[in-house]
Design a protein around this motif. Structure first.
Motif, PDB file in Angstrom:
ATOM      1  N   SER A  36       0.748  -1.321  -0.007  1.00  0.00           N
ATOM      2  CA  SER A  36      -0.086   0.088  -0.408  1.00  0.00           C
ATOM      3  C   SER A  36       0.862   1.265  -0.305  1.00  0.00           C
ATOM      4  CB  SER A  36      -1.013   0.311   1.795  1.00  0.00           C
ATOM      5  OG  SER A  36       0.010  -0.127   2.006  1.00  0.00           O
ATOM      6  N   CYS A  37       0.069   2.043  -0.413  1.00  0.00           N
ATOM      7  CA  CYS A  37       1.392   3.637  -0.244  1.00  0.00           C
ATOM      8  C   CYS A  37       1.901   3.987   0.776  1.00  0.00           C
ATOM      9  CB  CYS A  37       0.370   4.848  -0.206  1.00  0.00           C
ATOM     10  SG  CYS A  37       0.165   4.859  -2.555  1.00  0.00           S
ATOM     11  N   HIS A  84       5.839  -1.107  -6.785  1.00  0.00           N
ATOM     12  CA  HIS A  84       5.030   0.389  -5.766  1.00  0.00           C
ATOM     13  C   HIS A  84       4.956   1.239  -6.835  1.00  0.00           C
ATOM     14  CE1 HIS A  84       1.624   2.107  -3.969  1.00  0.00           C
ATOM     15  NE2 HIS A  84       2.665   2.768  -3.753  1.00  0.00           N
ATOM     16  N   CYS A 132       2.298   3.453  -9.255  1.00  0.00           N
ATOM     17  CA  CYS A 132       2.215   5.100  -7.880  1.00  0.00           C
ATOM     18  C   CYS A 132       2.857   5.947  -8.670  1.00  0.00           C
ATOM     19  CB  CYS A 132       2.051   4.708  -6.854  1.00  0.00           C
ATOM     20  SG  CYS A 132       1.540   5.407  -5.769  1.00  0.00           S
ATOM     21  N   CYS A 152       4.234   7.886  -4.823  1.00  0.00           N
ATOM     22  CA  CYS A 152       5.019   7.639  -4.582  1.00  0.00           C
ATOM     23  C   CYS A 152       6.383   7.961  -5.165  1.00  0.00           C
ATOM     24  CB  CYS A 152       4.823   6.163  -4.247  1.00  0.00           C
ATOM     25  SG  CYS A 152       3.611   6.026  -2.378  1.00  0.00           S
TER      26      CYS A 152
END
Length: 81
Positions: free
Chosen positions: A30-31, A59, A63, A66
């Motif tokens: 997850s972030c 990720h 994203c 991020c």
């Protein structure tokens, strides 16, 4: 969906669409998890260009928020040295 568009049926999916839906996205972060690991990850990258953390790599590829944070942190740490 508007009334003019027929509903999508399972037979309407292309093999490529099915493959995309079934794509294994592990390891997944997850972030929040990414942010918790970001300092360590960026410092490791700066110390070893061959460093890989598959979950972080995956990720950051997907994203933008991020990835931008990681790039900013990397630039800050490079400027400090």
């Amino acid at each position: 969906m508007n009334d003019a568009t027929p509903p999508l049926r399972l037979g309407d999916l292309t093999p490529e669409a099915v493959d995309a839906l079934l794509l294994d996205t592990t390891p997944w972060l997850s972030c929040d998890e990414c942010f918790d690991r970001m300092d360590t990850h960026v410092e490791a990258l700066l110390g070893d260009s061959e460093h890989h953390d598959p979950a972080m790599d995956r990720h950051l590829l997907g994203c933008a928020a991020c990835r931008e944070e990681a790039q900013s942190l990397e630039a800050l740490l490079r400027a400090r040295d």
